[in-house]
Every structure is written in structure tokens, then in C-alpha cells.
Design an enzyme around this catalytic site. Sequence first.
Site, PDB file in Angstrom:
ATOM      1  N   ARG A  21       0.850  -1.201   0.000  1.00 31.72           N
ATOM      2  CA  ARG A  21       0.000   0.000   0.000  1.00 31.72           C
ATOM      3  C   ARG A  21       0.886   1.252   0.000  1.00 31.72           C
ATOM      4  O   ARG A  21       0.614   2.222  -0.702  1.00 31.72           O
ATOM      5  CB  ARG A  21      -0.936   0.003   1.235  1.00 31.72           C
ATOM      6  N   LYS A  79     -12.976  15.210   3.542  1.00 39.57           N
ATOM      7  CA  LYS A  79     -14.124  14.660   2.813  1.00 39.57           C
ATOM      8  C   LYS A  79     -14.979  13.773   3.705  1.00 39.57           C
ATOM      9  O   LYS A  79     -14.448  13.017   4.516  1.00 39.57           O
ATOM     10  CB  LYS A  79     -13.583  13.833   1.640  1.00 39.57           C
ATOM     11  N   GLU A 129     -19.753  14.950   0.202  1.00 38.72           N
ATOM     12  CA  GLU A 129     -19.910  14.033  -0.928  1.00 38.72           C
ATOM     13  C   GLU A 129     -21.157  13.151  -0.806  1.00 38.72           C
ATOM     14  O   GLU A 129     -21.104  12.087  -0.185  1.00 38.72           O
ATOM     15  CB  GLU A 129     -18.677  13.122  -1.047  1.00 38.72           C
ATOM     16  N   LYS A 167     -18.721  17.457  -3.571  1.00 41.56           N
ATOM     17  CA  LYS A 167     -18.233  16.365  -4.417  1.00 41.56           C
ATOM     18  C   LYS A 167     -19.446  15.557  -4.834  1.00 41.56           C
ATOM     19  O   LYS A 167     -20.141  14.980  -4.001  1.00 41.56           O
ATOM     20  CB  LYS A 167     -17.228  15.497  -3.650  1.00 41.56           C
TER      21      LYS A 167
HETATM   22  P1  13P Z   1     -14.206   7.174  -7.603  1.00 45.00           P
HETATM   23  O1  13P Z   1     -13.684   8.236  -8.515  1.00 45.00           O
HETATM   24  O2  13P Z   1     -13.517   5.844  -7.773  1.00 45.00           O
HETATM   25  O3  13P Z   1     -15.696   7.073  -7.625  1.00 45.00           O
HETATM   26  O4  13P Z   1     -13.814   7.590  -6.126  1.00 45.00           O
HETATM   27  C1  13P Z   1     -13.983   8.898  -5.727  1.00 45.00           C
HETATM   28  C2  13P Z   1     -14.334   8.947  -4.302  1.00 45.00           C
HETATM   29  O5  13P Z   1     -13.756   9.684  -3.561  1.00 45.00           O
HETATM   30  C3  13P Z   1     -15.426   8.076  -3.832  1.00 45.00           C
HETATM   31  O6  13P Z   1     -15.712   8.348  -2.502  1.00 45.00           O
END
Ligand code: 13P
Length: 328
Positions: A34, A124, A165, A207
Site C-alpha cells: 500500500r 471529505k 460528498e 463532491k
Molecule cells: P471514484 O472516482 O472511484 O468514484 O472515487 C472517488 C471517491 O472519492 C469516492 O468516494
Amino acid sequence: MMAPGKGILAADESDSTAGKRLQMVHLPNEEAHRQDFRELLFTAPGINQYLSGVILYDSTIKTAADDGTPFPDVLTARGIIPGIKVDLGTKDFEGFPGEVVSQGLDNLEDRFVEYYNLGARFAKWRMVVTIDEQIPTDACLEANAVMLARYAQMAQKTGIVPMVEPEVIFAGDHDIARAEMVTTRALQILFQTLIKYKVDLQGLILKSSMVLAGDTYHEQSTPDQIANATLRTFHMSVPHEVGGIVFLSGGQSPKRATENLNAIAKLGPQPWPITYSYSRALEEPFLLAWQGKPENTEHAQEVLLHACKMNSLAAEGNYVVGEDQVLK
Ligand code: 13P
């Protein structure tokens, strides 16, 4: 964060989700792999020209590069703002089959101080909205919105920019009209709640998912349909003072995510700056080129740079699909 021609890399997979990425290149889900994966992403030559920020996960923000430099410092030195994912995933929303609520408010103020001291300047929180015949319910959208508002308040108190998001999940057999209705509803409830909780909308980034038919619906949406539906949704629900909007890729192929962003940008300018914040659509091309092999590193980092560049072009409506032989 919303500098023109730049976007954000979401490298904030939990340790177990990072394992799924490593599985693509047949590497076991071990800390060393990772670390290697993330270090190659963060040190790829040239990406600072296209990335304004990178979102990290709790274990990643506390990891260092091989030379001992902590990852947030590696990014900051390159002019890239470190961010942190702070929700702790989802749990079932009791009494509402198929729906989930995100968790992670306990001790969040202390965690924000810790993350700020480690270098994070934005954070986020993801809520998950699944579409089915009976869901989402307003009750679930409201419960999640309150959590998001509480987290956003705490973030702003600590001097951290919240990135909220609400991800409307692409998987499903719903049509684009249903996706538009659900996304509009989710965003309206979210912004009503953020306003009620006195969150500063200028200092907040949305987002969002793009509005498109589910992945198993018989007719996949075109870039024009997606651009129009997505922007209609935003105009119905996102206050103009919001600091910016970034997109997740949501399981679309890298090329499709780029093409759709381009179609959205072509309809601009909009009241908000708009760009990308992808995980899979940036990482998958890199992983496929890397295959976990040191001899592929240079090429894989060039592929990542290409993916960032194409999306930065797309964010300004300048991506030419036919000329791109790399993204699939
Ligand atoms: P993806 O672009 O793979 O959808 O991931 C963005 C993200 O932050 C999902 O929480």
C-alpha cells in the site's frame, strides 16, 4: 483547491479497499505494498501541474515515503494540498432496508486537530445514496445530511475546508430521469440542512456524482445527456455561493469519466468552478501499466500524468476524445 486546469486525486481508500486496487495487479494487501502504491502516485513527475489536492486516508496521512518524509509533507512540498477522508464508512439505517448512514462524528473535533497538525487542509465525508424502487427515502437523506452538516461545521471551526460528498450510486437498472430526480432531492435536502446549520457555503466544496442511467440500464446515457441532466440538477439545488463542485468517477471507465466531464465543461461557464476528484478513473490506468513491477514504474507514472492531464483538459472543455489513445 479549485485552481483552473487542476483537479484532485482521491487516494483515500480504506486499507481494505486499497487491497482491492492491489488485487488488480496481483499484489497481496500488505502495508508495504500500500505504501509503495501511494508513494508512486504522490511522487509521479509532473502531476503537480494538474493536481491541486490529494485526499488521504487515516493510515495514509500517517505513512512516510521511503526517505522518511511523511506523505502530507511530500505533497505540500510539491504544491499539492493534502486532504483527509474523515467518515468511518457506513452502517445500516435501522428500519430502512437497503439504506445506509455514514458514521464518524465521535471525537471528530479531536481528529480534525490531529489531521490539521499533520498537514490536512480539507476533509471529505461521503454519504451513500442507493437507488431502487422504494429508496432513497427522505428520512435517510435527512439523517445523512445532518451528519454532513455537523462534520462540515466542525471542519470549518478547525480551519479545514469541508468537501461534502453525497454519492448517488451508479450501480442499478434505473434510468437517467430517476437518477436526476434522486440526485436533485439529495442535494436539495443537503443544502437546506447545511444552511440550517450555518455552514459557510463559500468555504465548502461539493463532491458529486454525475447524473446518468444505472450501469445495468439497457440504454447507457450519452455525454450530452449526462451533461444536461447533471447541470440541471445543480441549478435546481446548489446555491451559487458554494466554493466549487468536483466529480467522483463512480465506476465509469476512465475514458467515459473524462469524456463526460468534458461535455459538462463545454456547457460552461457555471456559477461554480467545476473539476474532477477521481479515484478509480485516475488510479486504474496507473495500476494496469504498473502491474506491481519496478521496471514498469516510470511508464505507469507517465500514464498517471496523462490521465491527470486529460482530465484537466476536460475540466476546461478541451479534451479531444479521438486523439486519446491511452485512456480506455
Ligand atoms: P471514484 O472516482 O472511484 O468514484 O472515487 C472517488 C471517491 O472519492 C469516492 O468516494
